[in-house]
Design an enzyme around this catalytic site. Structure first.
Site, PDB file in Angstrom:
ATOM      1  N   ASP A 149       0.848  -1.191   0.000  1.00 31.09           N
ATOM      2  CA  ASP A 149       0.000   0.000   0.000  1.00 31.09           C
ATOM      3  C   ASP A 149       0.885   1.242   0.000  1.00 31.09           C
ATOM      4  OD1 ASP A 149      -2.484   1.247  -0.057  1.00 31.09           O
ATOM      5  OD2 ASP A 149      -2.538   1.498   2.104  1.00 31.09           O
TER       6      ASP A 149
ATOM      7  N   TYR B   4       1.180   5.779  -0.450  1.00 27.73           N
ATOM      8  CA  TYR B   4       0.777   7.014   0.245  1.00 27.73           C
ATOM      9  C   TYR B   4       1.002   8.141  -0.748  1.00 27.73           C
ATOM     10  CZ  TYR B   4       0.812  10.146   4.442  1.00 27.73           C
ATOM     11  OH  TYR B   4       0.555  11.094   5.403  1.00 27.73           O
TER      12      TYR B   4
ATOM     13  N   HIS C  25      -3.870  14.194   0.559  1.00 32.07           N
ATOM     14  CA  HIS C  25      -4.047  13.344   1.743  1.00 32.07           C
ATOM     15  C   HIS C  25      -2.832  13.427   2.658  1.00 32.07           C
ATOM     16  CE1 HIS C  25      -5.180   9.916   4.210  1.00 32.07           C
ATOM     17  NE2 HIS C  25      -4.015   9.359   3.945  1.00 32.07           N
TER      18      HIS C  25
ATOM     19  N   ARG D  72       1.544  16.785  12.701  1.00 36.63           N
ATOM     20  CA  ARG D  72       2.842  17.471  12.833  1.00 36.63           C
ATOM     21  C   ARG D  72       2.757  18.970  12.610  1.00 36.63           C
ATOM     22  NH1 ARG D  72       3.721  12.809  10.041  1.00 36.63           N
ATOM     23  NH2 ARG D  72       3.567  13.869   8.023  1.00 36.63           N
TER      24      ARG D  72
ATOM     25  N   GLU E 186     -10.370   4.079   3.782  1.00 29.61           N
ATOM     26  CA  GLU E 186      -9.517   4.843   2.871  1.00 29.61           C
ATOM     27  C   GLU E 186      -9.900   4.481   1.444  1.00 29.61           C
ATOM     28  OE1 GLU E 186      -5.489   5.728   5.500  1.00 29.61           O
ATOM     29  OE2 GLU E 186      -5.363   4.400   3.753  1.00 29.61           O
TER      30      GLU E 186
ATOM     31  N   GLU F  31      -9.220   4.067  -2.221  1.00 27.83           N
ATOM     32  CA  GLU F  31      -8.025   3.868  -3.030  1.00 27.83           C
ATOM     33  C   GLU F  31      -8.382   3.168  -4.342  1.00 27.83           C
ATOM     34  OE1 GLU F  31      -4.586   2.275  -1.111  1.00 27.83           O
ATOM     35  OE2 GLU F  31      -5.177   2.965   0.886  1.00 27.83           O
TER      36      GLU F  31
ATOM     37  N   ASP G  10      -8.933   0.505   2.107  1.00 27.91           N
ATOM     38  CA  ASP G  10      -7.928   0.126   3.098  1.00 27.91           C
ATOM     39  C   ASP G  10      -8.467   0.479   4.484  1.00 27.91           C
ATOM     40  OD1 ASP G  10      -5.536  -0.540   4.365  1.00 27.91           O
ATOM     41  OD2 ASP G  10      -4.683   1.444   4.048  1.00 27.91           O
TER      42      ASP G  10
ATOM     43  N   ARG H 160      -7.449   3.906  13.360  1.00 24.59           N
ATOM     44  CA  ARG H 160      -6.607   5.095  13.563  1.00 24.59           C
ATOM     45  C   ARG H 160      -5.987   5.164  14.951  1.00 24.59           C
ATOM     46  NH1 ARG H 160      -5.526   6.348   8.437  1.00 24.59           N
ATOM     47  NH2 ARG H 160      -7.381   6.926   7.240  1.00 24.59           N
TER      48      ARG H 160
ATOM     49  N   GLN I  73      -3.214   2.684  15.083  1.00 24.93           N
ATOM     50  CA  GLN I  73      -2.133   3.202  14.249  1.00 24.93           C
ATOM     51  C   GLN I  73      -1.336   4.286  14.961  1.00 24.93           C
ATOM     52  OE1 GLN I  73      -3.553   4.600  10.460  1.00 24.93           O
ATOM     53  NE2 GLN I  73      -1.540   5.262   9.750  1.00 24.93           N
TER      54      GLN I  73
ATOM     55  N   TYR J 143       2.683   3.190  15.126  1.00 28.55           N
ATOM     56  CA  TYR J 143       3.333   3.437  13.841  1.00 28.55           C
ATOM     57  C   TYR J 143       4.775   3.906  13.928  1.00 28.55           C
ATOM     58  CZ  TYR J 143       3.183   8.596  13.731  1.00 28.55           C
ATOM     59  OH  TYR J 143       3.394   9.933  13.960  1.00 28.55           O
TER      60      TYR J 143
ATOM     61  N   LYS K  60      -3.592  -1.764  10.001  1.00 26.75           N
ATOM     62  CA  LYS K  60      -3.947  -1.944   8.598  1.00 26.75           C
ATOM     63  C   LYS K  60      -4.168  -3.409   8.234  1.00 26.75           C
ATOM     64  CE  LYS K  60      -3.180   2.410   7.203  1.00 26.75           C
ATOM     65  NZ  LYS K  60      -4.093   3.222   6.385  1.00 26.75           N
TER      66      LYS K  60
ATOM     67  N   THR L   9      -8.636  -5.480   3.746  1.00 25.13           N
ATOM     68  CA  THR L   9      -8.556  -4.595   2.587  1.00 25.13           C
ATOM     69  C   THR L   9      -9.585  -5.106   1.597  1.00 25.13           C
ATOM     70  OG1 THR L   9      -6.198  -4.183   2.922  1.00 25.13           O
ATOM     71  CG2 THR L   9      -7.096  -3.714   0.733  1.00 25.13           C
TER      72      THR L   9
ATOM     73  N   THR M  99      -4.653   6.623  -0.101  1.00 21.16           N
ATOM     74  CA  THR M  99      -5.908   7.371  -0.053  1.00 21.16           C
ATOM     75  C   THR M  99      -5.939   8.455  -1.127  1.00 21.16           C
ATOM     76  OG1 THR M  99      -6.014   7.004   2.321  1.00 21.16           O
ATOM     77  CG2 THR M  99      -7.437   8.719   1.431  1.00 21.16           C
TER      78      THR M  99
ATOM     79  N   GLU N 134      -9.549  12.734   7.612  1.00 19.08           N
ATOM     80  CA  GLU N 134      -9.415  14.057   6.995  1.00 19.08           C
ATOM     81  C   GLU N 134     -10.722  14.835   7.045  1.00 19.08           C
ATOM     82  OE1 GLU N 134      -7.037  14.130   3.126  1.00 19.08           O
ATOM     83  OE2 GLU N 134      -7.608  12.034   3.351  1.00 19.08           O
TER      84      GLU N 134
END
Length: 418
Positions: free
Chosen positions: A123, A125, A130, A139, A196, A198, A228, A232, A235, A239, A248, A252, A344, A358
């Site tokens: 998968d 990114y 996104h 961040r 997600e 995709e 996906d 959260r 994660q 992560y 994850k 799927t 995503t 999001e």
């Protein structure tokens, strides 16, 4: 290109996902004691390829390939065989051909199965929108994109064993959760379950050593819608430093119909302008994305569907061909049946985002539902459905639906150590 007509009348409607222009591939189970078999969607019908091949209407010049319930054997034969099959299907199903209704099965009368045997699953990114939106949440805007993001398709190796076909229920997972104000993690059901949106690329040819972007494009057999499912809160705790793991691994979901690269050819479009040049090996020799409209529908238990997002695959920063090329640069061999998730797909506006994380700004701004209620994250009983179609002059090349219903987490008495 305009609508190509067929003797199958339902394929000539502007409202079908499956005109003669499309001819997507799947595996269906008629439930009559026969094994699941390969079929081609045409209007509201399915052409039984096992029967057609057995009777000599389809001939790829060798041993049968449609006597098994997956498309891997056809993929093994390579692009020349893929082109031959499409040409034979166009001739067999075109308006000027002899009607052969005895080879058709109504889609309404069958259950769809996994179309391929998934070899490996990776998968990515690859949507800048996104990546930026999620980066802002975690961040801040000044550090939203990782330093490497504009230079490299970022991805992680997922679980092929967790890939399921549309219509398969998805159970809310358990995992380690840790809130910011908690000193230690606890073991509990996921509270921030998400989707997600995709697109999945199916690798139809193997590699041994690095391949170019152009070669990678020719290796892609076709595309599926892909959800996906993402935990959260699991994660967020797990992560760092190695990325997603159990968050994850629940499931799927993919659509049952593979839309071929040939069917999407008229809808090619270029990736967006770049802030800095890519290294030469990643530069595209031509348009590698596709103009595909995508939609997310959310249906609560007993309620009606709300469209919570509309976006387009053409917004992606990296194409599947670039992702596949990059996957091979270390010498990593690719296998027939490998599945690559796009990451995503999010557009630039609030109504074009591909995940609830999001849309709701991390759960702070819930999405309103038709008929009342709202969602920050998925609740038990919710059904998520993805739709996608490329639109031509009076027709569309669609994927059908990719759906899954969220089941409650297992009771604590069924979980060792809970």
């Amino acid at each position: 290109m305009t609508l190509m007509t067929s003797w199958v009348e339902s394929a000539n409607s502007a409202d079908t996902d499956f005109p003669l222009n499309n001819l997507p591939y799947g595996v269906f189970d008629a439930g009559n004691g026969t094994m699941p078999r390969c079929g081609v969607a045409i209007g509201d019908q399915i052409l039984d390829l096992c029967k057609a091949e057995g009777d000599g209407l389809i001939d790829l010049g060798g041993a049968p390939v449609f006597d098994v319930p997956y498309w891997n054997d056809l993929m093994d034969l390579g692009p020349e065989a893929w082109d031959s099959l499409r040409s034979q299907l166009l001739a067999l199903l075109g308006a000027d051909a002899t009607p052969r209704p005895e080879y058709l099965v109504p889609q309404a009368d069958v259950a769809m199965r996994m179309p391929i045997q998934v070899a490996e699953y990776t998968d990515f990114y690859a949507s800048k929108n996104h990546a930026f939106n999620v980066g802002v949440l975690f961040r801040g805007a000044e550090n939203a994109l990782p330093p490497n993001w504009l230079s490299i398709p970022i991805g992680y190796n997922g679980r092929a064993s967790s890939v399921v076909v549309s219509g398969t229920d998805v159970r809310r997972p358990w995992g380690q959760l840790k809130a910011p104000d908690e000193a230690l993690p606890r073991f509990a059901p996921c509270q921030r379950f998400d989707l997600e949106l995709e697109l999945g690329a199916i690798v139809g040819q193997p590699s041994d050593g690095m391949v170019s972007v152009a070669e990678a494009d020719r290796m892609i057999f076709g595309y599926v819608l892909l959800n996906d499912w993402s935990a959260r809160d699991i994660q967020a705790w797990e992560y760092q430093p190695l990325g997603p793991f159990q968050a994850k691994a629940t499931a799927t979901s993919i659509s049952p119909w593979i839309v071929t690269r040939a069917a999407l050819e008229p809808f090619r479009t270029a990736t967006p302008e770049r802030e800095r040049p890519l290294l030469p090996y990643l530069q595209e020799p031509g348009p590698m994305l596709y103009d595909i409209d995508l939609t997310i529908g959310l249906t609560p238990e007993g309620g009606e569907e709300t469209v919570i997002s509309r976006t387009n695959y053409a917004t992606m920063y990296y194409s599947a061909a670039q992702q596949l090329c990059h996957h091979t640069i270390s010498g990593c061999p690719m296998r027939v049946g490998d599945l690559l998730g796009s990451g995503t797909i999010s557009g630039p506006t609030p109504d074009s985002l591909g995940a609830l994380l999001e849309m709701t700004r991390g759960g702070q701004e819930p999405v309103s539902l038709t008929g009342g209620g709202s969602r920050s994250f998925l609740e038990d009983g919710d059904t998520l459905t993805l739709y996608g179609a490329a639109r031509g002059d009076g027709y569309r090349v669609g994927f059908g639906a990719c759906s899954g219903k969220v089941l409650p987490a297992l009771d604590a008495t069924q979980i060792p150590g809970a």
